[in-house]
Design a protein around this motif. Structure first.
Motif, PDB file in Angstrom:
ATOM      1  N   GLY A 180      75.259 119.001  59.143  1.00 50.20           N
ATOM      2  CA  GLY A 180      75.449 120.444  59.140  1.00 50.20           C
ATOM      3  C   GLY A 180      75.512 121.117  60.491  1.00 50.20           C
ATOM      4  N   TRP A 181      75.742 120.363  61.571  1.00 51.16           N
ATOM      5  CA  TRP A 181      75.893 120.991  62.883  1.00 51.16           C
ATOM      6  C   TRP A 181      77.296 121.553  63.039  1.00 51.16           C
ATOM      7  CZ3 TRP A 181      73.445 115.959  64.949  1.00 51.16           C
ATOM      8  CH2 TRP A 181      72.039 116.073  64.929  1.00 51.16           C
ATOM      9  N   PRO A 182      77.484 122.592  63.860  1.00 46.58           N
ATOM     10  CA  PRO A 182      78.826 123.139  64.081  1.00 46.58           C
ATOM     11  C   PRO A 182      79.764 122.064  64.634  1.00 46.58           C
ATOM     12  CG  PRO A 182      77.160 124.637  64.937  1.00 46.58           C
ATOM     13  CD  PRO A 182      76.442 123.366  64.580  1.00 46.58           C
ATOM     14  N   PRO A 183      80.987 121.978  64.135  1.00 52.13           N
ATOM     15  CA  PRO A 183      81.940 120.999  64.659  1.00 52.13           C
ATOM     16  C   PRO A 183      82.136 121.173  66.160  1.00 52.13           C
ATOM     17  CG  PRO A 183      82.766 122.011  62.650  1.00 52.13           C
ATOM     18  CD  PRO A 183      81.549 122.782  63.047  1.00 52.13           C
ATOM     19  N   ASP A 184      82.326 120.048  66.834  1.00 52.45           N
ATOM     20  CA  ASP A 184      82.589 120.004  68.284  1.00 52.45           C
ATOM     21  C   ASP A 184      81.393 120.391  69.151  1.00 52.45           C
ATOM     22  OD1 ASP A 184      85.258 119.220  67.822  1.00 52.45           O
ATOM     23  OD2 ASP A 184      85.850 121.318  67.562  1.00 52.45           O
ATOM     24  N   SER A 185      80.244 120.697  68.533  1.00 46.03           N
ATOM     25  CA  SER A 185      79.076 121.037  69.352  1.00 46.03           C
ATOM     26  C   SER A 185      78.120 119.853  69.494  1.00 46.03           C
ATOM     27  CB  SER A 185      78.306 122.201  68.725  1.00 46.03           C
ATOM     28  OG  SER A 185      77.659 121.802  67.536  1.00 46.03           O
ATOM     29  N   PHE A 186      78.272 118.832  68.629  1.00 50.12           N
ATOM     30  CA  PHE A 186      77.333 117.720  68.578  1.00 50.12           C
ATOM     31  C   PHE A 186      77.981 116.464  69.160  1.00 50.12           C
ATOM     32  CE2 PHE A 186      80.047 116.992  65.024  1.00 50.12           C
ATOM     33  CZ  PHE A 186      80.040 115.629  64.814  1.00 50.12           C
ATOM     34  N   ALA A 187      77.182 115.391  69.236  1.00 46.60           N
ATOM     35  CA  ALA A 187      77.702 114.103  69.708  1.00 46.60           C
ATOM     36  C   ALA A 187      77.045 112.987  68.914  1.00 46.60           C
ATOM     37  CB  ALA A 187      77.425 113.912  71.202  1.00 46.60           C
ATOM     38  N   MET A 188      77.777 111.864  68.801  1.00 45.05           N
ATOM     39  CA  MET A 188      77.226 110.673  68.165  1.00 45.05           C
ATOM     40  C   MET A 188      77.648 109.462  68.972  1.00 45.05           C
ATOM     41  SD  MET A 188      77.900 107.794  66.128  1.00 45.05           S
ATOM     42  CE  MET A 188      79.230 107.971  64.922  1.00 45.05           C
ATOM     43  N   VAL A 189      76.726 108.496  69.105  1.00 45.07           N
ATOM     44  CA  VAL A 189      77.031 107.257  69.798  1.00 45.07           C
ATOM     45  C   VAL A 189      76.404 106.128  69.004  1.00 45.07           C
ATOM     46  CG1 VAL A 189      74.988 107.429  71.280  1.00 45.07           C
ATOM     47  CG2 VAL A 189      76.933 106.051  72.019  1.00 45.07           C
ATOM     48  N   THR A 190      77.061 104.977  68.957  1.00 45.05           N
ATOM     49  CA  THR A 190      76.489 103.829  68.261  1.00 45.05           C
ATOM     50  C   THR A 190      75.632 103.007  69.225  1.00 45.05           C
ATOM     51  OG1 THR A 190      78.487 102.514  68.704  1.00 45.05           O
ATOM     52  CG2 THR A 190      78.358 103.645  66.583  1.00 45.05           C
ATOM     53  N   THR A 191      74.568 102.444  68.689  1.00 45.22           N
ATOM     54  CA  THR A 191      73.681 101.584  69.471  1.00 45.22           C
ATOM     55  C   THR A 191      73.299 100.367  68.634  1.00 45.22           C
ATOM     56  OG1 THR A 191      71.585 102.544  68.739  1.00 45.22           O
ATOM     57  CG2 THR A 191      72.688 103.617  70.586  1.00 45.22           C
ATOM     58  N   SER A 192      72.779  99.365  69.310  1.00 43.30           N
ATOM     59  CA  SER A 192      72.412  98.117  68.638  1.00 43.30           C
ATOM     60  C   SER A 192      70.991  98.205  68.090  1.00 43.30           C
ATOM     61  CB  SER A 192      72.543  96.944  69.612  1.00 43.30           C
ATOM     62  OG  SER A 192      73.879  96.788  70.036  1.00 43.30           O
ATOM     63  N   GLY A 193      70.825  98.942  67.015  1.00 46.78           N
ATOM     64  CA  GLY A 193      69.549  99.004  66.336  1.00 46.78           C
ATOM     65  C   GLY A 193      68.803 100.305  66.513  1.00 46.78           C
ATOM     66  N   GLY A 194      67.938 100.599  65.522  1.00 51.13           N
ATOM     67  CA  GLY A 194      67.174 101.831  65.544  1.00 51.13           C
ATOM     68  C   GLY A 194      66.181 101.908  66.678  1.00 51.13           C
ATOM     69  N   SER A 195      65.604 100.773  67.076  1.00 53.23           N
ATOM     70  CA  SER A 195      64.640 100.794  68.185  1.00 53.23           C
ATOM     71  C   SER A 195      65.308 101.277  69.465  1.00 53.23           C
ATOM     72  CB  SER A 195      64.052  99.394  68.394  1.00 53.23           C
ATOM     73  OG  SER A 195      63.320  98.974  67.258  1.00 53.23           O
ATOM     74  N   LEU A 196      66.512 100.776  69.731  1.00 53.87           N
ATOM     75  CA  LEU A 196      67.236 101.200  70.928  1.00 53.87           C
ATOM     76  C   LEU A 196      67.667 102.657  70.815  1.00 53.87           C
ATOM     77  CD1 LEU A 196      68.336 100.405  73.660  1.00 53.87           C
ATOM     78  CD2 LEU A 196      70.387  99.520  72.533  1.00 53.87           C
ATOM     79  N   ALA A 197      68.029 103.086  69.620  1.00 50.59           N
ATOM     80  CA  ALA A 197      68.409 104.490  69.429  1.00 50.59           C
ATOM     81  C   ALA A 197      67.220 105.404  69.686  1.00 50.59           C
ATOM     82  CB  ALA A 197      68.950 104.698  68.014  1.00 50.59           C
ATOM     83  N   ASN A 198      66.041 105.031  69.174  1.00 53.45           N
ATOM     84  CA  ASN A 198      64.851 105.851  69.412  1.00 53.45           C
ATOM     85  C   ASN A 198      64.529 105.927  70.899  1.00 53.45           C
ATOM     86  OD1 ASN A 198      64.428 106.461  66.701  1.00 53.45           O
ATOM     87  ND2 ASN A 198      63.094 104.703  66.359  1.00 53.45           N
ATOM     88  N   LEU A 199      64.621 104.795  71.595  1.00 49.86           N
ATOM     89  CA  LEU A 199      64.377 104.785  73.032  1.00 49.86           C
ATOM     90  C   LEU A 199      65.350 105.711  73.753  1.00 49.86           C
ATOM     91  CD1 LEU A 199      63.212 103.728  75.706  1.00 49.86           C
ATOM     92  CD2 LEU A 199      64.758 101.759  75.501  1.00 49.86           C
ATOM     93  N   THR A 200      66.622 105.621  73.398  1.00 50.47           N
ATOM     94  CA  THR A 200      67.643 106.431  74.057  1.00 50.47           C
ATOM     95  C   THR A 200      67.411 107.916  73.814  1.00 50.47           C
ATOM     96  OG1 THR A 200      69.224 104.613  73.764  1.00 50.47           O
ATOM     97  CG2 THR A 200      70.130 106.769  74.298  1.00 50.47           C
ATOM     98  N   ALA A 201      67.093 108.273  72.579  1.00 50.95           N
ATOM     99  CA  ALA A 201      66.855 109.684  72.253  1.00 50.95           C
ATOM    100  C   ALA A 201      65.646 110.226  73.000  1.00 50.95           C
ATOM    101  CB  ALA A 201      66.661 109.845  70.750  1.00 50.95           C
TER     102      ALA A 201
END
Length: 518
Positions: free
Chosen positions: A155-176
C-alpha cells in the motif's frame, strides 16, 4: 589470405576439440542426456505420494557412500558415466528433508511449485548474476515488476518505495537495520562508534520471541546484546502493547537511544503477528525506524482473507519477505522493501570504480549492487516472477489459505483430544502443542516433548520440530505442503501416542488430564 587464415583457424579449433578431453563435459548433447536423466529422477520423486519424514544417515556412512560415487581417475579427465550421475541424484534426493511428502511438517522452507524449480535450473545454466543490470537484464527488470505487483498489497505510493532481493531473511534483516542505523546516526558509517561518543548508545527494540538473526545482527553491527531492548509478550506471544512504552522509557533511562523497533509478522516459534499498526504509532511518536520481519508471514498479504494479520504494514519503514517460505519458490529468495526508496541506499556507502558507474544512466538505475551486501547475486527473483506471470496471484493466495485453514482444523482436532493440549491459537500455518496424558508429571512435560520429537524424527515417517513456549517444550508443526490432510495429522497423533505409551512403560492413562488445554 584473410579468408584462408580464418578457415585455417577453424580447422585447428576443430582438430583441437577432437583431441582435447576437457571440452567433452561442455558438449551440448551431453547436457541434454544429463538433463533427461535428471528430469526423469525428479519426476519420479514428485510423483511419490508416500509419507516420509527424515531418514537420518550417519555422517560417516553417507561420506563413504558419496566417496564411492566419485571417479578414481586422478591423471586424466574421466569419461561421462550416466549411471554414476543417476546414483548421485538418487543419493541427493533421498538423504534430505522430503518437502514434497505429506510427512513433512517440521520447517518453514516449503515444497516448491515445480515450474519454479525448472526456472532455477535455467538460472544455473545461463548464470547471469543479477546485482548489476548489464549482467542480468531480465532479472533486474522483473525485480522492479514484482516490486510493483507486491506493493499493491503493502500500500505504499507508487514510485516512492524500493525493493531489493537478498539471499535470505537474515541478510535482509541485517541490511534493513544497517539502513536504519545509518539513517538515525549519519556519521556511523565513516566514524564507527566514535560518532556516538557523548550521546545515548544505539539500541534496537525487539519482541522477546524475535528471530535469532536480529540478535545476531546486533552483534555484527557492534551494538551488542546489552543494547537489545526485549519487549515483553502477551499470552498470544505477540508484543504486549501495554508494556512497550514503559520498556522504551526504561531503556532511555539506561542511556540508550532506540533507533529501530523490529516487529514480527509470523514469528518463527508460533507464527504470531505483532500489532504493526499500534507499534507504528509508538515508533512515529519517538522517531524510531519500524522494521517488520515478515520473512514467514508477509506472504499472507496476497490473500484477501488473511492480509488483515498485517494491519498497518503501510506504516512500516522496511519489510523482510521470504518468497522461499510461503510463496513456494526455491531458497533463497528474500524481498527487502523500503517505504522510502532514497533510504534503500543508506545501508552501504561505498565507491568502487570496477562496478559502480561514474555517470549513472537508465541501465545502472536498476542496479541493486549498491543496496545489498552481495556483489554477485543469484537471479533469485526469476522463479517467483515466472510462476506469478504464468498463474497469477490466485495460485499463491489459495495455497496459503488452504494451509492456514488446515492448521486451524488440526487445532480443532487437538481440542477434542484429552491427552493433548495446544500452546496457542494458530494465526497462520504454524501450530505448537504438547502430549500430556494423565501419567505425566508437570516437571516431566518438557523432557517428554523433546524425547517424543527425537523418536518421531528417527522413525522417519513424519518430520516435526519442537520449540519452547513459555519455557516449556512443545511439538511444532508447520503446514507447508498442500498434500497434507487432516488424516495425515491424525496419523501423526497416533504415532505420538505410540511413542508416549512406549516411554510410559505401558501405564494406562487412568488419571485426569494434567494441566489446562487451550
Amino acid at each position: 589470405m584473410a579468408q584462408f587464415g580464418v578457415r585455417e583457424i577453424r580447422v585447428n579449433i576443430q582438430t583441437e576439440a577432437a583431441l582435447t578431453q576437457w571440452l567433452k563435459p561442455f558438449d551440448v548433447r551431453l547436457f541434454r542426456e544429463s538433463s533427461e536423466t535428471t528430469v526423469a529422477k525428479l519426476e519420479k520423486h514428485l510423483a511419490d505420494l508416500s509419507i516420509k519424514g527424515l531418514s537420518l544417515t550417519e555422517p560417516a556412512v553417507l561420506s563413504r557412500a558419496a566417496r564411492a560415487l566419485m571417479t578414481t581417475e586422478r591423471e586424466h579427465i574421466a569419461g561421462h558415466d550416466e549411471d554414476r550421475l543417476a546414483a548421485i541424484i538418487d543419493l541427493y534426493v533421498r538423504t534430505g528433508i522430503q518437502v514434497h511428502s505429506p510427512g513433512y511438517m517440521g520447517r518453514q522452507f516449503s515444497s516448491t511449485v515445480p515450474l519454479a524449480g525448472v526456472i532455477d535450473f535455467v538460472s544455473s545454466v545461463v548464470n547471469q548474476p543479477s546485482s548489476f543490470y548489464e549482467a542480468g537484464q531480465l532479472p533486474n527488470v522483473v525485480e522492479k515488476i514484482m516490486a510493483d505487483e507486491l506493493n499493491r498489497f503493502i500500500g505504499w505510493p507508487p514510485d516512492s518505495f524500493a525493493m531489493v532481493t537478498t539471499s535470505g531473511g537474515s541478510l535482509a534483516n541485517l541490511t534493513a537495520l544497517l539502513a536504519a542505523r545509518n539513517d538515525r546516526f549519519p556519521g556511523f558509517w565513516t566514524e564507527g562508534g566514535a560518532a556516538c561518543l557523548g550521546q545515548a548508545r544505539p539500541a534496537i527494540a525487539v519482541g522477546d520471541d524475535v528471530h535469532y538473526s536480529v540478535s545476531r545482527t546486533a552483534g555484527v553491527m557492534g551494538i551488542g546484546e546489552a543494547q537489545i531492548v526485549r519487549l515483553p509478550l502477551n499470552d498470544e506471544q505477540q508484543i504486549d502493547m501495554d508494556r512497550v512504552r514503559p520498556a522504551l522509557d526504561a531503556a532511555e533511562r539506561r542511556g540508550l537511544r532506540v533507533f529501530c523497533l523490529v516487529a514480527s509478522a509470523g514469528t518463527t516459534s508460533v507464527g504470531a503477528f505483532d500489532p504493526i499498526d499500534r507499534l507504528a504509532g509508538v515508533a512515529a511518536e519517538r522517531d524510531i525506524w519500524l522494521h517488520v520481519d515478515g520473512a514467514h508471514g508477509a506472504s499472507l498479504l496476497v490473500s484477501d482473507q488473511l492480509r488483515h494479520r498485517l494491519k498497518g504494514i503501510e506504516l512500516a519503514d522496511s519489510l523482510t519477505w521470504d518468497a522461499h517460505k510461503m510463496m513456494f519458490t526455491p531458497a533463497p529468495c528474500t524481498l527487502l522493501f523500503y517505504r522510502e526508496k532514497d533510504k534503500s541506499r543508506r545501508a552501504f556507502r561505498q565507491r568502487a570504480s570496477y562496478v559502480f558507474d561514474e555517470e549513472p544512466d537508465s541501465y545502472a538505475a536498476l542496479d541493486s549492487g549498491g543496496k545489498t551486501i552481495e556483489c554477485t547475486k543469484r537471479p533469485m527473483i526469476m522463479p517467483l516472477w515466472v510462476v506469478w506471470a504464468m498463474y497469477g496471484r490466485a495460485l499463491f493466495a489459495e495455497k496459503i489459505e488452504y494451509l492456514c485453514r488446515l492448521t486451524r482444523d488440526v487445532h480443532r482436532i487437538l481440542l477434542a483430544e484429552p491427552d493433548f493440549e495446544t500452546a496457542h491459537y494458530p494465526e497462520s500455518n504454524i501450530l505448537c502443542f504438547r502430549y500430556r496424558p494423565g501419567w505425566v508429571r508437570d516437571e516431566d512435560v518438557h523432557r517428554l516433548q523433546v524425547t517424543i520429537r527425537d523418536r518421531i524424527k528417527l522413525q522417519g515417517t513424519f518430520f516435526i520440530s519442537k520449540v519452547d513456549v513459555g519455557g516449556v517444550a512443545a511439538l511444532r508443526v508447520v503446514m507447508m505442503n498442500h498434500l497434507i490432510t487432516e488424516e495425515h495429522f491424525r496419523m501423526l497423533l497416533a504415532e505420538i501416542r505410540a511413542v508416549g505409551q512406549e516411554l510410559s512403560g505401558g501405564r494406562q492413562d487412568d488419571q485426569q488430564h494434567v494441566g489446562g488445554r487451550r
